[in-house]
Design a protein around this motif. Sequence first.
Motif, PDB file in Angstrom:
ATOM      1  N   HIS A 214       0.658  -1.203   0.041  1.00 57.78           N
ATOM      2  CA  HIS A 214       0.095   0.006  -0.024  1.00 57.78           C
ATOM      3  C   HIS A 214       0.950   1.321  -0.083  1.00 57.78           C
ATOM      4  O   HIS A 214       0.494   2.309  -0.615  1.00 57.78           O
ATOM      5  N   ASP A 215       1.941   1.041   0.548  1.00 57.12           N
ATOM      6  CA  ASP A 215       2.903   2.358   0.742  1.00 57.12           C
ATOM      7  C   ASP A 215       3.973   2.453  -0.410  1.00 57.12           C
ATOM      8  O   ASP A 215       4.921   3.174  -0.216  1.00 57.12           O
ATOM      9  N   HIS A 243       1.355   9.750  -2.798  1.00 57.30           N
ATOM     10  CA  HIS A 243       2.025   8.332  -2.673  1.00 57.30           C
ATOM     11  C   HIS A 243       0.924   7.352  -3.234  1.00 57.30           C
ATOM     12  O   HIS A 243       1.390   6.381  -3.782  1.00 57.30           O
ATOM     13  N   HIS A 267      -6.744   3.732   0.122  1.00 64.11           N
ATOM     14  CA  HIS A 267      -6.695   3.194   1.293  1.00 64.11           C
ATOM     15  C   HIS A 267      -6.619   4.581   2.320  1.00 64.11           C
ATOM     16  O   HIS A 267      -6.543   4.309   3.576  1.00 64.11           O
ATOM     17  N   HIS A 268      -6.243   5.740   1.560  1.00 66.06           N
ATOM     18  CA  HIS A 268      -6.659   7.066   2.556  1.00 66.06           C
ATOM     19  C   HIS A 268      -7.722   7.824   2.383  1.00 66.06           C
ATOM     20  O   HIS A 268      -7.951   8.732   2.715  1.00 66.06           O
ATOM     21  N   GLU A 296      -4.254   0.690   9.415  1.00 66.36           N
ATOM     22  CA  GLU A 296      -3.007   1.458   9.332  1.00 66.36           C
ATOM     23  C   GLU A 296      -2.953   2.352  10.389  1.00 66.36           C
ATOM     24  O   GLU A 296      -1.889   2.818  10.853  1.00 66.36           O
TER      25      GLU A 296
HETATM   26 FE   LIG Z   1      -0.497   5.202   2.996  1.00 68.79          FE
END
Ligand SMILES: [Fe+2]
Length: 354
Positions: A214-215, A243, A267-268, A296
């Motif tokens: 994810h990152d 990102h 995911h954010h 997270e």
């Molecule tokens: Fe992230």
Amino acid sequence: MSLSEGPVTLLVVDDEEAIRNAVRKYLVQQGYEVAVAATGEQALEVLRRRKVTGILLDVNLPGTNGIDLVPQIMELEPTVALLMLTAVNDATSAALCMQRGALDYLLKPIDLTHLGRAIARALERRHTLLEGQQMHQWLKEEVALRVAERRVEQATQERISVATLEALVNALEAKDPYLRGHSARVADLSASVAAHLQRSDEEIEAVRTAGRLHDIGKIGIREEILNKHGPLSDEEYEHVKQHVLVGCQILAPLAHLGDVIGLIRSHHERWDGSGYPDRLAAGAIPLGARTIGAVEIYDALTTARPYQEKMPPEEAIDRMRELVGTAIDPSMHEALEAVVSRRQALVFLDDVPR
Ligand SMILES: [Fe+2]
């Protein structure tokens, strides 16, 4: 590939004994094994008992006639070479039998030499048909084998590509002691939450992979911002937000990741629609992305940061309650709480002296 068969057995089906005997005698002389039957019922009986390569079948039989027998014979012995014996004035019946699977027909009275040639021709045709079928079958199996091999190869390549990207994420996180192991933990806990929510195995795996990657887009974020331990300026925050998009761009060529890329993109997002990059809200945010988002936050709270002591799990879950309905999906908080308390119970059990 070859058609290896035993001796050629022919079955002569005729109600006239004289014809049966004459034909049998001739065919035995020609080197065939010969069985005889006077009725259709007897013929079917022979077929049930032994392997027959060719049949001479009279159209006019007492009881079940030759025409009606053809489908029954073909069902019992689909590859048999079937020749009809018919009277001069009955070409229609013969045509019907050929439609149903007979290879040829002969007119009565039978000319034995003619019969011998017709049988040889029919057996030859049968052989060619069988070879064709076998070739077709062989090709089908070959294709299936190649497809299966290709799939295994592809799955291996897919695993390698994900493993390479994971290594990249690990390398990125290794630089920052506060981030070390973050993605692996998020992947693991997110998969447990997805399992708790009774998602399919495929979805659970997608969540796990998305958690690990994810990152990955942080590779595209300037290092001084990535490593900054104080608050970010607006410009820096905007840059960090990139990102998720950079991650999607990196992963886009990996078609096999499918839904995983969408989970990473979202995911954010936040439950109330104030997240990024698409400002999706509530159910519009993919469930897996909501899972990773919540996990997270949990991971950030339960890991030591320069500005914060590491929080015990129960306290982190409590603190996250404040974010339910704004950042976090209420049902996701519930699921996370259930999974975390189950894990805590296991840790407790492990600690109990035995
Ligand atoms: Fe992230």
